[in-house]
Design a protein around this motif. Structure first.
Motif, PDB file in Angstrom:
ATOM      1  N   UNK A  85       0.766  -1.422  -0.281  1.00 28.83           N
ATOM      2  CA  UNK A  85      -0.315  -0.413   0.087  1.00 28.83           C
ATOM      3  C   UNK A  85       0.876   1.388   0.331  1.00 28.83           C
ATOM      4  N   UNK A  86       1.988   1.392   0.685  1.00 27.08           N
ATOM      5  CA  UNK A  86       2.698   2.654   0.621  1.00 27.08           C
ATOM      6  C   UNK A  86       3.594   2.953  -0.304  1.00 27.08           C
ATOM      7  N   UNK A  87       4.085   1.600  -1.020  1.00 25.27           N
ATOM      8  CA  UNK A  87       4.505   1.670  -2.660  1.00 25.27           C
ATOM      9  C   UNK A  87       3.518   2.054  -4.054  1.00 25.27           C
ATOM     10  N   UNK A  88       2.126   1.628  -3.505  1.00 24.28           N
ATOM     11  CA  UNK A  88       1.655   1.599  -4.122  1.00 24.28           C
ATOM     12  C   UNK A  88       0.876   3.194  -4.858  1.00 24.28           C
ATOM     13  N   UNK A  89       0.509   4.186  -3.248  1.00 25.76           N
ATOM     14  CA  UNK A  89       0.517   5.487  -2.609  1.00 25.76           C
ATOM     15  C   UNK A  89       1.847   6.518  -2.474  1.00 25.76           C
ATOM     16  N   UNK A  90       2.758   5.618  -3.006  1.00 31.19           N
ATOM     17  CA  UNK A  90       4.420   6.918  -2.754  1.00 31.19           C
ATOM     18  C   UNK A  90       3.822   7.664  -0.879  1.00 31.19           C
ATOM     19  N   UNK A  91       3.403   7.051  -0.333  1.00 30.39           N
ATOM     20  CA  UNK A  91       3.370   6.745   1.097  1.00 30.39           C
ATOM     21  C   UNK A  91       4.418   6.418   1.390  1.00 30.39           C
ATOM     22  N   UNK A  92       5.682   7.621   1.880  1.00 30.02           N
ATOM     23  CA  UNK A  92       6.482   7.401   2.868  1.00 30.02           C
ATOM     24  C   UNK A  92       6.638   6.235   3.647  1.00 30.02           C
ATOM     25  N   UNK A  93       8.419   5.870   3.455  1.00 29.17           N
ATOM     26  CA  UNK A  93       9.161   5.492   4.841  1.00 29.17           C
ATOM     27  C   UNK A  93       8.050   3.642   4.670  1.00 29.17           C
ATOM     28  N   UNK A  94       8.843   3.352   2.937  1.00 27.86           N
ATOM     29  CA  UNK A  94       8.176   1.998   2.008  1.00 27.86           C
ATOM     30  C   UNK A  94       9.145   1.067   2.265  1.00 27.86           C
ATOM     31  N   UNK A 132      19.874  -2.684   0.565  1.00 29.91           N
ATOM     32  CA  UNK A 132      19.053  -3.786   0.816  1.00 29.91           C
ATOM     33  C   UNK A 132      17.584  -3.521   0.609  1.00 29.91           C
ATOM     34  N   UNK A 133      17.146  -2.667   1.315  1.00 31.30           N
ATOM     35  CA  UNK A 133      15.306  -2.556   1.511  1.00 31.30           C
ATOM     36  C   UNK A 133      15.073  -1.616   0.003  1.00 31.30           C
ATOM     37  N   UNK A 134      15.687  -1.027  -0.292  1.00 29.90           N
ATOM     38  CA  UNK A 134      15.119  -0.593  -1.517  1.00 29.90           C
ATOM     39  C   UNK A 134      15.362  -2.045  -2.926  1.00 29.90           C
ATOM     40  N   UNK A 135      16.896  -3.225  -2.792  1.00 26.04           N
ATOM     41  CA  UNK A 135      16.362  -3.973  -3.540  1.00 26.04           C
ATOM     42  C   UNK A 135      16.014  -4.553  -3.327  1.00 26.04           C
ATOM     43  N   UNK A 140       9.991  -6.514  -5.116  1.00 28.16           N
ATOM     44  CA  UNK A 140       8.536  -7.104  -4.694  1.00 28.16           C
ATOM     45  C   UNK A 140       7.524  -5.994  -6.529  1.00 28.16           C
ATOM     46  N   UNK A 141       8.297  -5.205  -6.840  1.00 24.82           N
ATOM     47  CA  UNK A 141       7.089  -4.387  -7.509  1.00 24.82           C
ATOM     48  C   UNK A 141       7.483  -5.064  -9.039  1.00 24.82           C
ATOM     49  N   UNK A 143       6.671  -8.150  -9.193  1.00 21.42           N
ATOM     50  CA  UNK A 143       5.958  -9.323  -8.398  1.00 21.42           C
ATOM     51  C   UNK A 143       4.586  -8.970  -9.166  1.00 21.42           C
ATOM     52  N   UNK A 144       3.685  -9.885  -9.601  1.00 21.13           N
ATOM     53  CA  UNK A 144       2.375  -9.624 -10.314  1.00 21.13           C
ATOM     54  C   UNK A 144       1.811  -8.857  -8.253  1.00 21.13           C
ATOM     55  N   UNK A 145       0.964  -7.907  -8.761  1.00 23.13           N
ATOM     56  CA  UNK A 145       0.495  -7.534  -7.343  1.00 23.13           C
ATOM     57  C   UNK A 145      -1.459  -7.984  -7.478  1.00 23.13           C
ATOM     58  N   UNK A 146      -1.484  -8.343  -6.233  1.00 24.82           N
ATOM     59  CA  UNK A 146      -0.739  -8.055  -5.037  1.00 24.82           C
ATOM     60  C   UNK A 146       0.614  -9.037  -4.936  1.00 24.82           C
ATOM     61  N   UNK A 147       1.532  -8.440  -4.635  1.00 24.83           N
ATOM     62  CA  UNK A 147       2.095  -9.194  -4.070  1.00 24.83           C
ATOM     63  C   UNK A 147       2.248 -11.082  -4.531  1.00 24.83           C
ATOM     64  N   UNK A 148       2.996 -11.693  -5.582  1.00 29.54           N
ATOM     65  CA  UNK A 148       2.791 -13.216  -5.327  1.00 29.54           C
ATOM     66  C   UNK A 148       2.730 -13.982  -3.923  1.00 29.54           C
ATOM     67  N   UNK A 149       2.440 -14.002  -3.632  1.00 35.99           N
ATOM     68  CA  UNK A 149       2.359 -14.827  -1.916  1.00 35.99           C
ATOM     69  C   UNK A 149       2.046 -16.232  -1.869  1.00 35.99           C
ATOM     70  N   UNK A 150       2.819 -17.025  -1.548  1.00 36.22           N
ATOM     71  CA  UNK A 150       2.399 -18.332  -1.383  1.00 36.22           C
ATOM     72  C   UNK A 150       2.686 -19.019  -0.076  1.00 36.22           C
ATOM     73  N   UNK A 151       2.174 -19.699   0.499  1.00 38.84           N
ATOM     74  CA  UNK A 151       2.508 -20.460   1.894  1.00 38.84           C
ATOM     75  C   UNK A 151       3.173 -21.997   1.333  1.00 38.84           C
ATOM     76  N   UNK A 152       4.256 -22.211   2.026  1.00 34.67           N
ATOM     77  CA  UNK A 152       5.331 -22.570   2.319  1.00 34.67           C
ATOM     78  C   UNK A 152       5.406 -23.233   3.485  1.00 34.67           C
ATOM     79  N   UNK A 153       5.563 -24.236   2.917  1.00 33.65           N
ATOM     80  CA  UNK A 153       5.813 -25.362   4.542  1.00 33.65           C
ATOM     81  C   UNK A 153       7.116 -26.423   4.539  1.00 33.65           C
TER      82      UNK A 153
END
Length: 153
Positions: A85-94, A132-135, A140-141, A143-153
């Motif tokens: 949400x911060x990246x998409x809306x350019x809200x600071x401190x992402x 490192x955070x910017x990398x 993340x930018x 990847x597909x939005x919303x982030x291509x999140x999977x749960x791995x066990x």
């Protein structure tokens, strides 16, 4: 006397008089730890409710993520939602949120929720934390939005 003290400690824990700082032994994420000073969770709270409360705290105050060691996939997704949400809306401190992910992924015990995220974090070792955070944000930018999140066990 020692038996009585053990029994009293156990009773105190069962009644919720103590503050939980981890999931119970045998839980799939028993390596997850949090600083009890930031999360007031009684020791008698069920694991699913503990995780829900921690995720709510992350959603409301994302910097508390930094006080969790080996966050669960669900906790990582809570942070990623705020970060996205911060990246998409350019809200600071992402970047500071991305740095929290970098720091969490320093642990070999964390579950990777986005394929390639650990590789990005590992590839930036030795760089400035902000870089490192910017990398991570660049990854993340891409990847597909919303982030291509999977749960791995």
């Amino acid at each position: 006397m020692e038996t009585l003290l053990k029994w009293l400690r156990r009773l105190s824990h069962l009644l919720g008089f103590e503050t939980a700082d981890s999931f119970p032994p045998g839980h799939p994420y028993e390596r997850t730890r949090w600083n009890g000073a930031y999360f007031d969770i009684a020791s008698d709270v069920k694991p699913d409710d503990i995780e829900r409360r921690l995720c709510e705290a992350i959603s409301n105050t994302p910097l508390v993520f930094g006080y969790i060691e080996n966050p669960t996939p669900r906790m990582q997704r809570a942070l990623l939602a705020v970060l996205e949400e911060r990246m998409r809306n350019n809200r600071g401190r992402a970047t500071e949120l991305a740095v929290l992910l970098v720091q969490a992924y320093e642990s070999p015990h964390i579950s990777e929720i986005i394929p390639g995220l650990r590789t990005v974090v590992d590839s930036t070792r030795g760089h400035d934390l902000g870089d490192r955070g910017r990398a991570v944000m660049a990854f993340l930018g891409s990847t597909q939005s919303p982030f291509d999140v999977i749960e791995m066990h």
